[in-house]
Design a protein around this motif. Sequence first.
Motif, short mmCIF file in Angstrom:
data_model
loop_
_atom_site.label_atom_id
_atom_site.label_comp_id
_atom_site.label_asym_id
_atom_site.label_seq_id
_atom_site.Cartn_x
_atom_site.Cartn_y
_atom_site.Cartn_z
N SER A 132 11.21 39.69 -2.63
CA SER A 132 11.92 38.81 -3.48
C SER A 132 11.17 37.46 -3.43
O SER A 132 10.76 36.52 -4.18
CB SER A 132 13.59 38.56 -3.25
N SER A 167 7.90 37.18 -5.01
CA SER A 167 8.17 36.89 -6.78
C SER A 167 8.30 35.67 -6.89
O SER A 167 7.98 34.91 -7.78
CB SER A 167 9.12 37.59 -7.08
N ALA A 168 9.33 34.98 -6.04
CA ALA A 168 9.66 33.57 -6.27
C ALA A 168 8.62 32.42 -6.03
O ALA A 168 8.46 31.55 -6.45
CB ALA A 168 10.84 33.21 -5.08
N SER A 215 5.43 33.25 -6.60
CA SER A 215 4.36 33.21 -7.53
C SER A 215 5.01 32.60 -8.62
O SER A 215 4.30 31.55 -9.25
CB SER A 215 4.14 34.75 -8.02
N GLU A 216 6.37 32.52 -9.07
CA GLU A 216 6.97 31.71 -10.27
C GLU A 216 6.89 30.30 -9.86
O GLU A 216 6.60 29.68 -10.65
CB GLU A 216 8.60 32.10 -10.26
N ALA A 217 7.37 29.66 -8.65
CA ALA A 217 7.16 28.44 -8.13
C ALA A 217 5.81 27.96 -8.34
O ALA A 217 5.70 26.76 -8.74
CB ALA A 217 7.63 28.40 -6.74
N SER A 267 3.35 28.93 -10.05
CA SER A 267 3.11 28.84 -11.75
C SER A 267 3.63 27.82 -12.37
O SER A 267 3.14 27.09 -13.31
CB SER A 267 3.63 30.17 -12.62
N ASP A 268 4.88 27.34 -11.90
CA ASP A 268 5.57 26.13 -12.50
C ASP A 268 5.21 24.64 -11.88
O ASP A 268 5.66 23.88 -12.29
CB ASP A 268 7.02 26.26 -12.38
#
Length: 288
Positions: free
Chosen positions: A86, A89-90, A92-94, A96-97
């Motif tokens: 988890s 995944s978090a 990668s999202e962070a 990308s933003d």
Amino acid sequence: EARRDRIAALLAALQSISQAPAPVLMLHPGGALGMARAGLIASEVTPALQAEAEALRADLQEAADLAALQQSAIGTLEEGLAGAQSARSALSEAISDRTDLPKRFTEDPVATALLLASTDTLDAFASGLARTIDAELSSSAPDATARKGEIPLPVQGRVLRGFGAADAAGVARPGLVIATAPRGLVSTPVAATLRFRGELLDYGNVAILEPAAGVLVILAGLAEVFGETGEILPEGAAVGLMGGDPPASHEILTETAQGGGAPQTETLYLEVREGDVPVDPATWFASG
């Protein structure tokens, strides 16, 4: 396992005694004298048998306790592995933003594509990187020269091959090969500009960092690469993740019990170039 035969004989004797009718146990074919002798022998043997039985009971209880502890450890590890997934995944999202990092330059994607298509060696690609810059945005470039020789490795692991060491096929490369755990996190060991990210020749996914003017740190063999070309990454920022599948919980327990720690099945290639020349990474990194 070593005491299996002895325990089996003890259990067989106890089972035989427990199945015999009580009156039969009180009789002896030799008559009263035989009964007296048997009684004397039994009085000596019984305490020893009782002690053996108690010791066996204690061993069995210890085995049951260890099995319960192992099952609990497996549950804890499975929760931890799920949490790590988890977190990846978090992460990668962070990333990308992420928009708060300064940029030294913007990349010319056409020039980068032409450079990739026209070069067949890492030397040629590194030499042509300067031509991929579209516009300079900042003159404040990182400078890690003061920390030369003390910079930590960008990933947790152990060095398999040093500078110029040949592999099993006899191929020698001017960099370090570092064994890492599957899905290991690769981070910037020192503030640096991200000069390139993407697939490069036969090196797989590559991130090229510039920690000081004219110095390039090449990280090859990643499964995922984070960041945007031209960004100035602070020390400790995530650059990418290694490939592979995380081991199952029982594999981690087995490796730990054998003193091996987590299995290190992935490899990261690290090369340092000053100008156009590869140098021993040990001059920059504290690889020990």
